[in-house]
Design an enzyme around this catalytic site. Sequence first.
Site, PDB file in Angstrom:
ATOM      1  N   ILE A 129       0.463   6.212  -8.377  1.00  9.47           N
ATOM      2  CA  ILE A 129       1.836   6.731  -8.362  1.00  9.47           C
ATOM      3  C   ILE A 129       2.864   5.667  -8.732  1.00  9.47           C
ATOM      4  CG2 ILE A 129       1.338   8.474  -6.597  1.00  9.47           C
ATOM      5  CD1 ILE A 129       2.988   6.489  -4.655  1.00  9.47           C
ATOM      6  N   GLN A 139       1.038   6.509 -12.576  1.00 10.06           N
ATOM      7  CA  GLN A 139       1.746   5.237 -12.410  1.00 10.06           C
ATOM      8  C   GLN A 139       2.233   4.752 -13.768  1.00 10.06           C
ATOM      9  OE1 GLN A 139       0.561   1.647  -9.790  1.00 10.06           O
ATOM     10  NE2 GLN A 139      -0.395   1.203 -11.743  1.00 10.06           N
ATOM     11  N   SER A 167      19.606  -9.957  -9.505  1.00  8.20           N
ATOM     12  CA  SER A 167      18.821  -9.535  -8.332  1.00  8.20           C
ATOM     13  C   SER A 167      17.492  -8.930  -8.738  1.00  8.20           C
ATOM     14  CB  SER A 167      19.591  -8.480  -7.536  1.00  8.20           C
ATOM     15  OG  SER A 167      20.575  -9.054  -6.730  1.00  8.20           O
ATOM     16  N   ASP A 203      17.103  -9.656   2.243  1.00  8.10           N
ATOM     17  CA  ASP A 203      17.890  -8.657   1.532  1.00  8.10           C
ATOM     18  C   ASP A 203      18.441  -7.627   2.514  1.00  8.10           C
ATOM     19  OD1 ASP A 203      18.639  -6.731  -0.705  1.00  8.10           O
ATOM     20  OD2 ASP A 203      17.502  -8.197  -1.861  1.00  8.10           O
ATOM     21  N   HIS A 221      19.060  -1.777  -2.282  1.00  2.68           N
ATOM     22  CA  HIS A 221      18.866  -3.040  -3.003  1.00  2.68           C
ATOM     23  C   HIS A 221      17.548  -3.728  -2.640  1.00  2.68           C
ATOM     24  CE1 HIS A 221      19.858  -7.277  -4.088  1.00  2.68           C
ATOM     25  NE2 HIS A 221      20.642  -6.738  -5.012  1.00  2.68           N
ATOM     26  N   VAL A 271       5.399   2.988  -9.740  1.00  2.00           N
ATOM     27  CA  VAL A 271       5.493   1.814 -10.596  1.00  2.00           C
ATOM     28  C   VAL A 271       4.494   0.747 -10.153  1.00  2.00           C
ATOM     29  CG1 VAL A 271       7.903   2.212 -11.222  1.00  2.00           C
ATOM     30  CG2 VAL A 271       7.371   0.901  -9.155  1.00  2.00           C
TER      31      VAL A 271
END
Length: 269
Positions: free
Chosen positions: A77, A2, A215, A32, A62, A79
Amino acid sequence: AQSVPWGISRVQAPAAHNRGLTGSGVKVAVLDTGISTHPDLNIRGGASFVPGEPSTQDGNGHGTHVAGTIAALNNSIGVLGVAPSAELYAVKVLGADGRGAISSIAQGLEWAGNNGMHVANLSLGSPSPSATLEQAVNSATSRGVLVVAASGNSGASSISYPARYANAMAVGATDQNNNRASFSQYGAGLDIVAPGVNVQSTYPGSTYASLNGTSMATPHVAGAAALVKQKNPSWSNVQIRNHLKNTATSLGSTNLYGSGLVNAEAATR
């Protein structure tokens, strides 16, 4: 393995995590393009208000990216998100083309109010005001939802809608040097800023991507709001918004930076 994206470190989210504040029990709606099933995300529910797209899966990318910045899991893993234990809800108001009707966004806000959401992330905007949208923001706010919205990406010295509305918390973008991103809209009504350049997050197909935009800044603030709500469960949306502003790191001009850079460490002290 990670990795911790630079923005997550910059807003000092790991310091809050070390205090046991990860957004646990806090409901965050992502209004979204939907959120794709992803090994680094835990999606609790949602709804679609896009005609012809009944699934809350993301046909664009997005929404999945925004969701990861809020709540990518703290596992082995990918992020890490600002609030990895927050409860993510996929509220589809934009289609696969990234566009959406005001009516869809208003319905999404109504859903958030009806379903006990604590935070609604609106990484979307329009240069044009809408009475329907303003009413929806006000109604959701009155029902306890903290509406967090992107300032816009045209670089203009005015804020997009719905971010410009009084009851929406408007978020601008900064780069790795804590400077305003060139595209980030600024001016009256800007509340706070967060990292919005080269932001690494989750993406459809169980992958990851680096994107730019207000965003990408907005979910850093939505995530920080979730951390504050976990620490102070009795606090109202207005109290959380004010606290995030009061604990932000000043970057100078309020016209360019609002209260400054969101600071999850100071906000959870």
